[in-house]
Motif scaffolding. Structure first.
Motif, short mmCIF file in Angstrom:
data_model
loop_
_atom_site.label_atom_id
_atom_site.label_comp_id
_atom_site.label_asym_id
_atom_site.label_seq_id
_atom_site.Cartn_x
_atom_site.Cartn_y
_atom_site.Cartn_z
N GLN A 39 114.88 -78.92 43.50
CA GLN A 39 115.66 -79.77 44.41
C GLN A 39 116.69 -78.91 45.12
O GLN A 39 117.57 -78.32 44.48
CB GLN A 39 116.33 -80.91 43.64
CG GLN A 39 116.99 -81.92 44.56
CD GLN A 39 117.35 -83.20 43.85
OE1 GLN A 39 117.49 -83.25 42.63
NE2 GLN A 39 117.50 -84.27 44.61
N ALA A 40 116.56 -78.87 46.43
CA ALA A 40 117.51 -78.16 47.27
C ALA A 40 118.60 -79.13 47.72
O ALA A 40 118.38 -80.34 47.74
CB ALA A 40 116.80 -77.56 48.48
N PRO A 41 119.77 -78.63 48.07
CA PRO A 41 120.86 -79.51 48.50
C PRO A 41 120.44 -80.40 49.66
O PRO A 41 119.88 -79.93 50.64
CB PRO A 41 121.95 -78.53 48.93
CG PRO A 41 121.67 -77.30 48.15
CD PRO A 41 120.17 -77.22 48.04
N GLY A 42 120.68 -81.69 49.50
CA GLY A 42 120.38 -82.64 50.56
C GLY A 42 118.92 -83.00 50.69
O GLY A 42 118.54 -83.72 51.61
N LYS A 87 111.66 -66.61 49.29
CA LYS A 87 112.20 -66.88 50.61
C LYS A 87 113.50 -67.67 50.47
O LYS A 87 113.69 -68.37 49.47
CB LYS A 87 111.20 -67.69 51.43
CG LYS A 87 109.82 -67.08 51.53
CD LYS A 87 108.86 -68.03 52.24
CE LYS A 87 107.46 -67.45 52.32
NZ LYS A 87 106.52 -68.38 53.00
N PRO A 88 114.36 -67.62 51.48
CA PRO A 88 115.59 -68.42 51.40
C PRO A 88 115.31 -69.91 51.17
O PRO A 88 116.09 -70.58 50.49
CB PRO A 88 116.24 -68.17 52.77
CG PRO A 88 115.77 -66.81 53.16
CD PRO A 88 114.37 -66.72 52.64
N GLU A 89 114.20 -70.40 51.69
CA GLU A 89 113.88 -71.82 51.51
C GLU A 89 113.44 -72.16 50.09
O GLU A 89 113.23 -73.33 49.77
CB GLU A 89 112.81 -72.28 52.51
CG GLU A 89 111.58 -71.40 52.57
CD GLU A 89 111.64 -70.38 53.70
OE1 GLU A 89 112.71 -69.76 53.90
OE2 GLU A 89 110.60 -70.19 54.37
N ASP A 90 113.28 -71.14 49.25
CA ASP A 90 113.01 -71.40 47.83
C ASP A 90 114.29 -71.69 47.05
O ASP A 90 114.23 -72.02 45.86
CB ASP A 90 112.30 -70.20 47.20
CG ASP A 90 110.92 -69.97 47.77
OD1 ASP A 90 110.57 -68.80 48.02
OD2 ASP A 90 110.19 -70.97 47.95
N THR A 91 115.42 -71.53 47.69
CA THR A 91 116.71 -71.80 47.04
C THR A 91 116.78 -73.26 46.61
O THR A 91 116.58 -74.17 47.42
CB THR A 91 117.86 -71.49 47.99
OG1 THR A 91 117.87 -70.08 48.26
CG2 THR A 91 119.20 -71.89 47.38
#
Length: 116
Positions: A39-42, A87-91
């Motif tokens: 779960q990423a922020p938002g 990748k940054p989107e895996d944060t």
């Protein structure tokens, strides 16, 4: 009851690797399948990968296919998520989840941050 504890999260640069671990305890023989969610922020929580306890059948989200590998060690009651080419989107916060013959269980989550 089954207790799940995740570990292995941290800060990594884009293109790097991390391995997450999920340690299960309690009535582990009741476990049918273990899944990793994130779960990423938002954003909503999304399924990343899953593996069955018997047979080791795996499934992956399209966004991680070819980069992430889920594996299990039933003797140690462990499930791992090897994450490559991050990748940054895996944060996100990564959660371990199990389906059993009874209730389902969540771990507390571990933070993965991909940033330069």
């Amino acid at each position: 009851q089954v207790q799940l504890v995740e570990s292995g999260g941290g800060l990594v640069q884009p293109g790097g690797s991390l391995t997450l671990s999920c340690a299960a305890s309690g009535f582990t023989l009741n476990i049918l399948v273990t899944r990793w969610y994130r779960q990423a922020p938002g954003k909503e929580r999304e399924l990343v990968a899953s593996i069955t306890r018997a047979g080791g059948s795996t499934n992956y989200a399209d966004s991680v296919k070819g980069r992430f590998t889920i594996a299990r060690d039933n003797a140690k009651n462990m499930v791992y998520l090897q994450m490559n080419s991050l990748k940054p989107e895996d944060t996100a916060v990564y959660y371990c989840y199990t389906d059993t013959y009874g209730p389902s269980y969540w771990g507390q989550g571990t933070q993965v941050t991909v940033s330069s």
